[in-house]
Scaffold this motif. Structure first.
Motif, PDB file in Angstrom:
ATOM      1  N   LYS A 240       0.803  -1.226   0.000  1.00 19.38           N
ATOM      2  CA  LYS A 240       0.000   0.000   0.000  1.00 19.38           C
ATOM      3  C   LYS A 240       0.835   1.273   0.000  1.00 19.38           C
ATOM      4  O   LYS A 240       0.552   2.203  -0.761  1.00 19.38           O
ATOM      5  N   GLY A 241       1.837   1.344   0.862  1.00 18.43           N
ATOM      6  CA  GLY A 241       2.623   2.573   0.895  1.00 18.43           C
ATOM      7  C   GLY A 241       3.743   2.531   1.905  1.00 18.43           C
ATOM      8  O   GLY A 241       3.828   1.626   2.739  1.00 18.43           O
ATOM      9  N   VAL A 242       4.618   3.536   1.809  1.00 19.01           N
ATOM     10  CA  VAL A 242       5.760   3.680   2.702  1.00 19.01           C
ATOM     11  C   VAL A 242       5.709   5.072   3.322  1.00 19.01           C
ATOM     12  O   VAL A 242       5.549   6.077   2.621  1.00 19.01           O
ATOM     13  N   VAL A 243       5.855   5.137   4.652  1.00 19.93           N
ATOM     14  CA  VAL A 243       5.841   6.398   5.393  1.00 19.93           C
ATOM     15  C   VAL A 243       7.233   6.643   5.972  1.00 19.93           C
ATOM     16  O   VAL A 243       7.773   5.782   6.669  1.00 19.93           O
ATOM     17  N   PHE A 244       7.796   7.811   5.707  1.00 22.02           N
ATOM     18  CA  PHE A 244       9.065   8.188   6.311  1.00 22.02           C
ATOM     19  C   PHE A 244       8.813   9.186   7.439  1.00 22.02           C
ATOM     20  O   PHE A 244       8.248  10.257   7.229  1.00 22.02           O
ATOM     21  N   ALA A 245       9.235   8.801   8.637  1.00 23.11           N
ATOM     22  CA  ALA A 245       9.147   9.666   9.807  1.00 23.11           C
ATOM     23  C   ALA A 245      10.500   9.605  10.504  1.00 23.11           C
ATOM     24  O   ALA A 245      10.611   9.258  11.684  1.00 23.11           O
ATOM     25  N   GLU A 507      -5.505   1.164  -2.331  1.00 24.34           N
ATOM     26  CA  GLU A 507      -5.679  -0.142  -2.952  1.00 24.34           C
ATOM     27  C   GLU A 507      -4.311  -0.834  -3.036  1.00 24.34           C
ATOM     28  O   GLU A 507      -3.350  -0.242  -3.522  1.00 24.34           O
ATOM     29  N   PRO A 508      -4.199  -2.052  -2.563  1.00 26.70           N
ATOM     30  CA  PRO A 508      -2.882  -2.735  -2.586  1.00 26.70           C
ATOM     31  C   PRO A 508      -2.480  -3.110  -3.995  1.00 26.70           C
ATOM     32  O   PRO A 508      -3.323  -3.416  -4.842  1.00 26.70           O
ATOM     33  N   VAL A 509      -1.194  -3.098  -4.223  1.00 28.23           N
ATOM     34  CA  VAL A 509      -0.645  -3.556  -5.492  1.00 28.23           C
ATOM     35  C   VAL A 509      -0.187  -4.995  -5.307  1.00 28.23           C
ATOM     36  O   VAL A 509       0.239  -5.397  -4.219  1.00 28.23           O
TER      37      VAL A 509
END
Length: 511
Positions: A240-245, A507-509
């Motif tokens: 779904k995604g990548v979050v950088f914190a 939406e997942p890939v």
């Protein structure tokens, strides 16, 4: 977490290879990446969150609470980043504490206070988002076990709205306990796992290349990003995604010198891993970096309470208007330190000035010797005792105090134009006297990658990079020229919640 709940595929393990690209995450790409392959993962989850400070922890919890399998990665050997050692005061418009005291407040008022010090830098809509989400983040924290211990005023705020739980760990620990109890099947946390690069497919971020069992160079942090080849290369897919914190770059002296040489003089209480490796890697993929030349200097005591005292340099001479703004004051102090071989100035109060402190909690920490490095304040019966303790010539310091008091009585600061009438009687006359060295800290960097109000990372054309999010100090443009006191916490919270939820609802890939 039971690792079986993650979809796994096999990939032949490969050792990390050092390339000659200084500072770029791709320097440690696996052979599969070097060959241009985009498939074949060691493991696959829905959402990857990079960085375990407040923004990253909030993002990971928010994503996992949707049911998305979430992996929280931290390059250091312990969780929490700078957040764990930060005071993390929380400016909130709409808390129960405000209601209990009948204080009227709203997000627009908080937003206007934030923008007053922003000097028209940054994106106002990002600041408005922080203000509008502050009450929601308050509920997010309290419903997951956070207890606030103090409710207080803060400099620059038009109403009383600042909450304090006891420091960053008192926010992080309840969130981690909540995750362990309620999200064990959806959220896993992994330390000593450094993210080196993004994995892309057709313009979309679909994972990260990492090194597990990574050993940070505590003895030489400035060369860590460019030269540290420790760890085992792996590829982690993110459907779904990548979050950088990943926080800021306050420990990256090379980058700071490039932006403003004077900043290299400042101390920093941030995590040793607060370097610019992630920022460089994200910009190599087209992310736009903003506000890198801005800075925010701070002090162990509130900037707003410096004014009640007098500052003298190591020669015993007053050198500045103590009513200056945090950055203006800090730059002048750093220049004085540069001229005096790094020796810090001395800040002296009398008993009247100390009573006027707006933030008594931080004053009490300084007097008790618990206000971190260089944050201790000491009490003395006479000015001569102050001089003896700090290595000043008593006659010289006494003369500086006498001159200051004379100008106070006459109502005119002949030297630096300080408004003596605004000091509410705080001269240097009433013992006991209180003194401390005052060294500016560079604990927060306003620059970072540009995001929109949905926490999506934007490229140089202002378009979202598909599947890529950022929150907290890793992003730039939220606060402008100066971040208002206690507004880092609601920033981490607002965009941590947004980033985690936005990534999780995609939406997942197929990977």
């Amino acid at each position: 977490m039971d690792r079986k709940c993650f979809l796994k595929t096999s990939l032949v393990a490969a050792a990390a290879t050092v390339a000659s690209v200084a500072g770029a995450g791709r320097a440690f790409a696996s052979p599969a990446q070097q060959a241009g392959e985009t498939e074949g993962f060691d493991e696959i989850v829905d959402v990857v969150v990079v960085g375990s400070g407040l923004a990253g922890t909030v993002a990971a919890v928010a994503a996992a609470e949707t049911g998305s399998t979430t992996l929280l990665l931290e390059k250091m050997d312990q969780l929490g980043g700078t957040s764990r050692v930060s005071g993390l005061n929380f400016a909130c418009a709409g808390s129960d504490e405000q209601a209990a005291e009948g204080i009227e407040d709203d997000p627009e008022s908080l937003y206007q206070d934030m923008r007053k010090v922003a000097e028209d830098y940054g994106d106002p809509e990002l600041a408005r988002t922080v203000a509008s989400k502050s009450a929601e983040f308050y509920r997010f924290l309290t419903e997951r076990g956070v207890v606030f211990k103090q409710f207080k005023n803060g400099g620059g705020h038009s109403v009383k709205r600042i909450l304090w739980a006891g420091g960053g760990r008192f926010l992080l620990d309840p969130l981690c306990a909540h995750a362990e109890k309620n999200l064990a099947d959806a959220l896993e946390t992994r330390t000593r796992c450094k993210v080196d690069d993004l994995i892309m497919r057709d313009g979309r971020v679909v994972g990260v290349s990492v090194r597990e069992q990574y050993s940070f160079r505590y003895d030489d942090p400035e060369t860590d990003d460019a030269e540290n080849a420790s760890g085992q290369a792996r590829r982690i897919g993110a459907r779904k995604g990548v979050v950088f914190a990943t926080g800021g770059y306050a420990r990256d002296k090379e980058l700071l010198r490039a932006e403003s040489a004077i900043l290299a003089q400042a101390d920093s209480m941030t995590n040793p891993g607060a370097t610019s490796g992630t920022l460089k890697m994200l910009t190599s993929h087209g992310a736009q970096a903003v506000n890198l030349s801005l800075f925010r200097l701070s002090y162990p005591i509130p900037t707003e309470d410096v004014c009640w005292g007098m500052l003298v340099n190591p020669d015993g001479e007053r050198f500045v208007n103590e009513l200056g703004s945090r950055n203006d004051l800090g730059v002048i102090i750093l220049k004085e330190m540069l001229d005096h071989d790094g020796k810090p100035p001395l800040l002296v109060y009398d008993s009247v000035g100390v009573e006027l402190f707006r933030d008594k909690q931080r004053l009490e920490m300084s007097l008790a010797g618990r206000n971190f490095k260089n944050g201790s304040m000491y009490a003395f019966d006479t000015v001569e005792e102050v001089a003896e303790h700090f290595g000043y010539e008593p006659a010289v310091l006494a003369a500086a105090v006498d001159r200051y008091n004379r100008m106070f009585d006459e109502g005119t600061d002949e030297d630096f134009g300080k408004d003596m009438g605004a000091l509410n009687g705080a001269a240097l006359k009433q013992p006991p006297f209180y003194a401390m060295n005052l060294i500016p800290n560079n604990n927060y960097t306003p620059g970072g990658v540009r995001v929109d109000t949905s926490a999506r990372v934007l490229d140089v054309d202002g378009n979202p990079i598909d599947g890529l999010y950022a929150a907290g100090e890793a992003s730039g443009g939220v606060h402008g020229a100066q971040r208002l006191t206690a507004c880092s916490c609601p920033d981490c919270g607002a965009f941590g919640m947004i980033a985690g939820r936005e990534a999780a609802k995609r939406e997942p890939v197929e990977l």
